[in-house]
Design a protein around this motif. Structure first.
Motif, PDB file in Angstrom:
ATOM      1  N   ILE A   1       5.168  -0.777  -7.121  1.00 42.35           N
ATOM      2  CA  ILE A   1       6.516  -1.235  -6.749  1.00 42.35           C
ATOM      3  C   ILE A   1       6.423  -2.426  -5.805  1.00 42.35           C
ATOM      4  O   ILE A   1       7.187  -3.392  -5.921  1.00 42.35           O
ATOM      5  N   VAL A   2       5.470  -2.373  -4.863  1.00 44.05           N
ATOM      6  CA  VAL A   2       5.281  -3.482  -3.908  1.00 44.05           C
ATOM      7  C   VAL A   2       4.879  -4.752  -4.643  1.00 44.05           C
ATOM      8  O   VAL A   2       5.467  -5.825  -4.436  1.00 44.05           O
ATOM      9  N   ILE A   3       3.883  -4.650  -5.549  1.00 44.42           N
ATOM     10  CA  ILE A   3       3.366  -5.819  -6.278  1.00 44.42           C
ATOM     11  C   ILE A   3       4.456  -6.453  -7.137  1.00 44.42           C
ATOM     12  O   ILE A   3       4.694  -7.669  -7.081  1.00 44.42           O
ATOM     13  N   VAL A   4       5.136  -5.619  -7.933  1.00 46.39           N
ATOM     14  CA  VAL A   4       6.195  -6.132  -8.831  1.00 46.39           C
ATOM     15  C   VAL A   4       7.372  -6.654  -7.997  1.00 46.39           C
ATOM     16  O   VAL A   4       7.891  -7.753  -8.251  1.00 46.39           O
ATOM     17  N   GLY A   5       7.783  -5.870  -6.993  1.00 43.19           N
ATOM     18  CA  GLY A   5       8.947  -6.242  -6.185  1.00 43.19           C
ATOM     19  C   GLY A   5       8.774  -7.549  -5.431  1.00 43.19           C
ATOM     20  O   GLY A   5       9.680  -8.386  -5.396  1.00 43.19           O
ATOM     21  N   MET A   6       7.586  -7.752  -4.841  1.00 46.19           N
ATOM     22  CA  MET A   6       7.349  -8.980  -4.070  1.00 46.19           C
ATOM     23  C   MET A   6       7.345 -10.216  -4.964  1.00 46.19           C
ATOM     24  O   MET A   6       7.821 -11.280  -4.584  1.00 46.19           O
TER      25      MET A   6
ATOM     26  N   ASN B   1      -0.334  -9.273  -0.954  1.00 50.32           N
ATOM     27  CA  ASN B   1      -1.795  -9.468  -0.917  1.00 50.32           C
ATOM     28  C   ASN B   1      -2.586  -8.196  -0.619  1.00 50.32           C
ATOM     29  O   ASN B   1      -3.548  -7.897  -1.340  1.00 50.32           O
ATOM     30  N   PRO B   2      -2.232  -7.404   0.429  1.00 50.49           N
ATOM     31  CA  PRO B   2      -3.002  -6.174   0.645  1.00 50.49           C
ATOM     32  C   PRO B   2      -2.866  -5.175  -0.497  1.00 50.49           C
ATOM     33  O   PRO B   2      -3.806  -4.438  -0.795  1.00 50.49           O
ATOM     34  N   ALA B   3      -1.696  -5.160  -1.154  1.00 48.56           N
ATOM     35  CA  ALA B   3      -1.502  -4.259  -2.297  1.00 48.56           C
ATOM     36  C   ALA B   3      -2.454  -4.623  -3.435  1.00 48.56           C
ATOM     37  O   ALA B   3      -3.088  -3.749  -4.037  1.00 48.56           O
ATOM     38  N   VAL B   4      -2.585  -5.919  -3.714  1.00 50.64           N
ATOM     39  CA  VAL B   4      -3.479  -6.381  -4.786  1.00 50.64           C
ATOM     40  C   VAL B   4      -4.943  -6.202  -4.386  1.00 50.64           C
ATOM     41  O   VAL B   4      -5.759  -5.746  -5.192  1.00 50.64           O
ATOM     42  N   ASN B   5      -5.281  -6.563  -3.153  1.00 49.69           N
ATOM     43  CA  ASN B   5      -6.679  -6.484  -2.705  1.00 49.69           C
ATOM     44  C   ASN B   5      -7.202  -5.052  -2.702  1.00 49.69           C
ATOM     45  O   ASN B   5      -8.341  -4.792  -3.120  1.00 49.69           O
ATOM     46  N   THR B   6      -6.390  -4.100  -2.229  1.00 49.77           N
ATOM     47  CA  THR B   6      -6.827  -2.704  -2.232  1.00 49.77           C
ATOM     48  C   THR B   6      -6.896  -2.157  -3.650  1.00 49.77           C
ATOM     49  O   THR B   6      -7.730  -1.296  -3.947  1.00 49.77           O
TER      50      THR B   6
ATOM     51  N   SER C   1       5.132 -13.174 -13.907  1.00 51.36           N
ATOM     52  CA  SER C   1       4.039 -12.412 -13.295  1.00 51.36           C
ATOM     53  C   SER C   1       4.489 -10.976 -13.002  1.00 51.36           C
ATOM     54  O   SER C   1       3.767 -10.011 -13.287  1.00 51.36           O
ATOM     55  N   ALA C   2       5.688 -10.836 -12.454  1.00 50.85           N
ATOM     56  CA  ALA C   2       6.230  -9.508 -12.138  1.00 50.85           C
ATOM     57  C   ALA C   2       6.367  -8.665 -13.411  1.00 50.85           C
ATOM     58  O   ALA C   2       6.064  -7.462 -13.408  1.00 50.85           O
ATOM     59  N   PHE C   3       6.799  -9.303 -14.509  1.00 52.16           N
ATOM     60  CA  PHE C   3       6.944  -8.589 -15.789  1.00 52.16           C
ATOM     61  C   PHE C   3       5.593  -8.065 -16.278  1.00 52.16           C
ATOM     62  O   PHE C   3       5.475  -6.909 -16.687  1.00 52.16           O
ATOM     63  N   THR C   4       4.551  -8.894 -16.210  1.00 50.90           N
ATOM     64  CA  THR C   4       3.225  -8.470 -16.684  1.00 50.90           C
ATOM     65  C   THR C   4       2.643  -7.369 -15.804  1.00 50.90           C
ATOM     66  O   THR C   4       1.917  -6.490 -16.277  1.00 50.90           O
TER      67      THR C   4
END
Length: 260
Positions: free
Chosen positions: A22-27, A67-72, A128-131
């Protein structure tokens, strides 16, 4: 950069307790909408410095959580033994995309103008959010925990203790923060710097493409060749020192070929 510097220490612990998907898509959705609004305002000639600063603040805020969501997530899905190669392959893909984007950016700005490029940027965030909606994101151990100010501060204290209990991290973390803060300014101002030297926007795009191509070659080597830790250490150290010397040369240079 100040948003990143002051909020990043706290954003990681918040993301750890949230659904990272949710964080990755939402941001990305939020950044896409911000860019679309800024681009539309630019086309309508209603764009002002305060609006740009507000947009930069909101976009930075999104990045601090993205960024922290993707990195983790990268740490969770890449096997530990292949972490270096996995990160290198990921970096090479990003560098390839940046290479194509920066190579085209100069020409696109010249032909389409800045407002349309900003709108195109907004659309790319939304795509990007869609993918990202199709990514499988494993749950963290702390996902679902209540986010409180006390909890965030406690996590921050634990992190600070862990850093200062290790003599290497005690030196590395403050140095990295300082270098990022001081080093981001010149890179952010690279376009006006290039224009002040008498070069064109197209030349700036070409320069960005060359820099990205060099990065792409290096990350490809790291992704393909499995180097032992000692060689990686010396490579990183020599590369870091050399890059500082070359950047000084670039800033003093007035010849475009030498700059490249």
């Amino acid at each position: 950069m100040f948003v990143v510097m002051f909020i990043s220490p706290f954003s990681g612990t918040i993301v750890d307790k949230c659904n990272r998907k949710i964080v990755i898509v939402g941001m990305d959705i939020l950044r896409g909408l911000i860019m679309l609004i800024v681009g539309i305002l630019a086309i309508m000639n209603h764009l002002s410095v305060p609006i740009v600063l507000i947009a930069a603040f909101l976009a930075s805020l999104c990045s601090v959580f993205f960024n922290p969501a993707v990195n983790t997530l990268m740490i969770d899905i890449i096997p530990h033994d292949d972490m270096v190669r996995g990160q290198s392959i990921s970096s090479s893909v990003n560098s390839l995309i940046n290479l194509i984007g920066k190579a085209m950016s100069g020409a696109l700005v010249a032909f389409l103008g800045v407002p349309l490029i900003i709108i195109f940027n907004g659309i790319s965030y939304l795509f990007s959010a869609f993918t990202e909606m199709f990514i499988h994101v494993p749950k963290t151990k702390r996902q679902g925990e209540k986010v409180t100010v006390t909890g965030i501060l406690n996590d921050f204290k634990i992190a600070i203790r862990a850093i200062f209990s290790n003599r290497f991290l005690r030196l590395f973390i403050p140095s990295a923060l300082l270098l990022n803060l001081l080093g981001s300014g010149p890179m952010t101002l690279l376009m006006p710097f290039v224009l002040e030297k008498g070069f064109t926007v197209e030349m700036y795009g070409f320069l960005m493409a060359i820099e990205t191509a060099a990065s792409l070659i290096c990350v490809c080597i790291l992704g393909i060749v499995k180097l032992n830790p000692k060689i990686r250490y010396y490579g990183m150290s020599i590369g870091f020192i050399s890059s500082v010397l070359f950047y000084i040369w670039a800033y003093l240079s007035k010849d475009f070929s030498l700059l490249c």
